[in-house]
Design a protein around this motif. Structure first.
Motif, mmCIF file in Angstrom:
data_model
loop_
_atom_site.group_PDB
_atom_site.id
_atom_site.type_symbol
_atom_site.label_atom_id
_atom_site.label_comp_id
_atom_site.label_asym_id
_atom_site.label_seq_id
_atom_site.Cartn_x
_atom_site.Cartn_y
_atom_site.Cartn_z
ATOM 1 N N LEU A 163 22.525 33.343 20.008
ATOM 2 C CA LEU A 163 22.849 33.902 18.707
ATOM 3 C C LEU A 163 23.487 32.641 17.963
ATOM 4 O O LEU A 163 22.886 32.226 16.731
ATOM 5 N N MET A 200 27.868 42.038 25.872
ATOM 6 C CA MET A 200 26.367 41.362 25.215
ATOM 7 C C MET A 200 25.971 40.087 26.203
ATOM 8 O O MET A 200 24.901 39.924 26.229
ATOM 9 N N ARG A 222 23.933 35.519 25.680
ATOM 10 C CA ARG A 222 23.146 36.089 24.440
ATOM 11 C C ARG A 222 24.167 35.582 23.346
ATOM 12 O O ARG A 222 23.644 35.067 22.123
ATOM 13 N N PHE A 254 21.119 42.508 19.606
ATOM 14 C CA PHE A 254 22.503 42.232 18.794
ATOM 15 C C PHE A 254 22.358 43.155 17.726
ATOM 16 O O PHE A 254 23.352 44.070 17.594
ATOM 17 N N VAL A 297 24.077 37.390 11.449
ATOM 18 C CA VAL A 297 24.944 36.863 12.685
ATOM 19 C C VAL A 297 26.089 36.013 12.130
ATOM 20 O O VAL A 297 27.091 35.944 12.462
#
Lengths: 481, 481
Positions: free
Chosen positions: B358, B350, B354, B397, A398
């Protein structure tokens, strides 16, 4: 944070750097000695500052994680500062920004250059330029195999459980021993490559500089046309072989040299690494066979394999202008840039084992949708991967994507186009060197705006230190008592 | 897997679809009736098959997660099959692939079109085209708020804890009630938009079709120049407002309509959603103010805000040719495509929540590097997020990025260039519509190869069903006993 201890260590490292600056002298003298004084003066200045800092400070107590992050990050930053002196003093590079960029690119084993005509540089300077790769590559192996696991950084913990060999848990005498073993392996393999390259007709100077570029997965050449300047399939295949070696986990090499001949093939990451090279070569090979190399099988294999290995190991040597390839082939290269080499190698990128764990994790989540109460542990080489390692890998992914997006946006605001922005950020953040668009294999980074060069230098550092290490230093929690 | 029950439900849904095909009839008759028979015949065929399937099967037992996935996925596939009949029978679209693409694009509220001249189509067909958006949008709200949480899909569980209002846990009578409430809210807001658009000078036909496109975050217009055809700031701002409404969580609208006026601003996702719109408008506005709109403040604000809202809500309406903008502004749009609207809205992407999770997760990992034994739970609106939800978001993701990469590669092998490949995949996988390059705001998807159109149709379906739902159907574990 104990700054005194950090400075003490940095001073010591600078004195080592000064000694390294004397190594190109024999070549400088042999080839005309035009850069003789630049190297000696640089070494003198570097030694003076190193000595001064070292004497004015003291090592007061054991390193903790915090100090470790600082030594590693500032070490790379200061090395690039002093390491650029020979370029500036010899007049090979006139701008401070460019010298810093070129040196950071060297030590981080990126291989991105701002030089437009490499061949006009004096030989001592060229040797020093390639030597920065080799020093950086050595640093990375020790860092990733001996020090980073102790600091708890990244997926590096992964093969701590994996490799019972030369991996230490603490900064005890055992780490020194580990470092010695790894350095020996590194020197031994480098010597082998240099000898094989000389057997292919290279001079000692060429053989050593290209060995430095290969073993560090760096990519600096002494020729404008990179490896493409050597019209010898033998040399190309020797370099392909050693790029693969440099992109593999060095603890496997150690075990191999100790007589464990099956070490490689028991290692899942290495098997996937070879599979990725094979599949990418097949995909691009089929495309270029018909469209680029006039259906010449031998040439297609050589050119494609070289470029695939050069990119996936994040070396960045070139034999083909892959910007002439179709976008689909270029896209495969872009994906290879992200994947990178194996953990514990000198290569950059996400690392094969992380990609493997990400995909395993994802399939686990799909299984959980069908069987909501199933417990699906992520496994590697038949052992479950600790939860903290799995979340660390996810966090790394990420974070990398986020850094990538922010960096591409910043480059875009400087007026760079799509391919150049995507390519330049990928090529520096993952320590490859040449990118796409205006920083492609036949171009260089000279035309990038100054702010862009500093940003890309920062990305090279981030890529080299696995992103986290640099980000940690920027987080407020780090500086809090 | 209980196929009979799945088929039984699908038959029922087809009969509803047949009824919906009769809704454009008044407009067909009013505007010349050239597509009258195409609509009636399509409805007849659809009803016949629906009835047949429904009668030959029976609902044998309660739905489980497996059957839920199948009904949802096959439902969208079959709707697109029968929903394309009016296009084919009226001769508006001659190829089966194109008709399927156009209908899937409608039901998934993507808005990607293969039509080059929209205005030459008969009015009944245009109305049906826009109506597919509205039906799809309605389906999505019910799906995401009432059914997906039960199936345990995606970040959708997030606001189950969040929103104490109309969210049910099981497929009990309570879901029917939830669905009714949401449909009422959807109809009510749609009616409000249509009336406001008519007050701006639109005919009932135009007002309804553009309301369908807005409220479903779809993007089909009845004009070739999309909303750019309407030279009225009032109309542009009305549509901007309702795009934001459609991109927000519908359960917030429900609570607002029930008198809880602060519901929006207590919701973290909504606040970030507005912040993203503000920041993106500022960044692009500064760029276009100087380079595109001759330093006209009002025009810059209107054009930039419209395009930012249109892209981030994944609507895809156009008033500006953003391909004329700089790459940095286009890159911001590309990032907005990934982000998308709020969970529980008709938007794709997304989803804001979210992305928020993340980033929170990533910062938690950084903190853990400094304090290895710290427990850093991810929190949302002052409540800890369950571990399964966090890993689900991470898995989503990773899966999305993987699907994105594979799809771009496949498009690239068909000879599409970089901007077109990146843009087309983002625009369909996240249900936006117009992309970049050759599928940009002034282009369409007519020239994409047939295989590419089918791949993009699949991506639209995946995007609409949050990727997992479709992937689950493709996994062996799903089909095992």
């Amino acid at each position: 944070m104990h700054f005194i201890s950090v400075a003490h260590l940095l001073g010591l490292l600078l004195m080592f750097l000064a000694a390294a600056m004397l190594l190109p002298l024999p070549f400088s003298l042999y080839y005309g000695a035009e850069d003789y004084w630049a190297l000696i003066t640089s070494a003198g200045i570097t030694f003076f500052f190193g000595f001064l800092i070292h004497r004015l400070t003291a090592f007061k107590r054991d390193l903790r994680a915090r100090e470790g992050f600082a030594v590693v990050t500032f070490g790379w930053i200061i090395f690039s500062l002093f390491g650029g002196l020979p370029f500036l003093l010899s007049g090979s590079i006139s701008s401070f920004t460019d010298a810093y960029f070129e040196t950071m690119s060297g030590f981080t084993t990126t291989g991105a250059t701002i030089l437009t005509n490499i061949e006009q540089l004096p030989h001592g300077i060229l040797f020093w330029r390639s030597l920065t790769h080799w020093i950086g590559g050595m640093g990375i192996i020790v860092l990733s195999l001996a020090i980073l696991p102790f600091l708890g950084v990244g997926g590096m913990q992964l093969f701590k459980a994996e490799v019972p060999g030369p991996v230490a848990d603490k900064l005890t005498p055992r780490v020194t021993e580990t470092a010695k073993i790894l350095w020996s392996v590194y020197v031994l393999i480098s010597a082998a490559e240099a000898i094989l390259l000389m057997m292919g007709g290279m001079s000692l100077f060429e053989a050593l500089t290209h060995t430095f570029g290969t073993m560090a997965t760096g990519g600096y050449s002494t020729r404008n046309a990179s490896i493409g300047a050597y019209n010898s399939a033998y040399i190309h295949y020797v370099i392909i072989f050693f790029m693969v070696v440099a992109g593999s986990n060095f603890s496997l090499h150690y075990r191999f040299l100790r007589g464990d001949f099956w070490a490689y093939f028991r290692n899942k990451e290495f098997r996937y690494f070879l599979a990725i090279i094979g599949i990418a070569t097949l995909i691009i090979g089929l495309d270029t066979f018909f469209n680029q190399y006039s259906r010449n099988f031998a040439k297609t294999l050589q050119m494609t394999l070289f470029q695939v290995v050069s990119i996936v190991t994040t070396t960045g040597y070139g034999t083909a202008d892959f910007e002439q390839w179709s976008f689909s082939s270029q896209f495969v290269l872009l994906v290879l840039m992200f994947i990178g080499g194996c953990a514990g190698s000198t290569g950059g990128g996400m690392k094969v084992v992380r990609i493997y764990l990400l995909i395993k994790f994802m399939f686990g989540e799909i299984t959980r949708l069908i069987h909501p109460h199933a417990v699906v542990p992520v496994r590697l080489n038949n052992a479950p991967v600790p939860k903290e390692v799995a979340t660390n890998v996810l966090g790394f992914f990420v974070l990398s994507i986020l850094v990538y997006i922010l960096a591409v946006f910043t480059m875009a605001t400087m007026g760079l186009d799509m391919a150049t922005s995507f390519g330049a950020v990928a090529a520096t953040l993952w320590n490859i060197g040449p990118g796409l668009g205006d920083v492609g294999p036949t171009d260089n980074y000279a035309h990038i705006p100054i702010i862009g060069k500093w940003l890309l230098s920062l990305l090279m550092l981030m890529g080299r230190l696995e992103v986290y290490t640099v980000i940690v230093l920027l987080s407020p929690a780090y500086w809090r008592k």
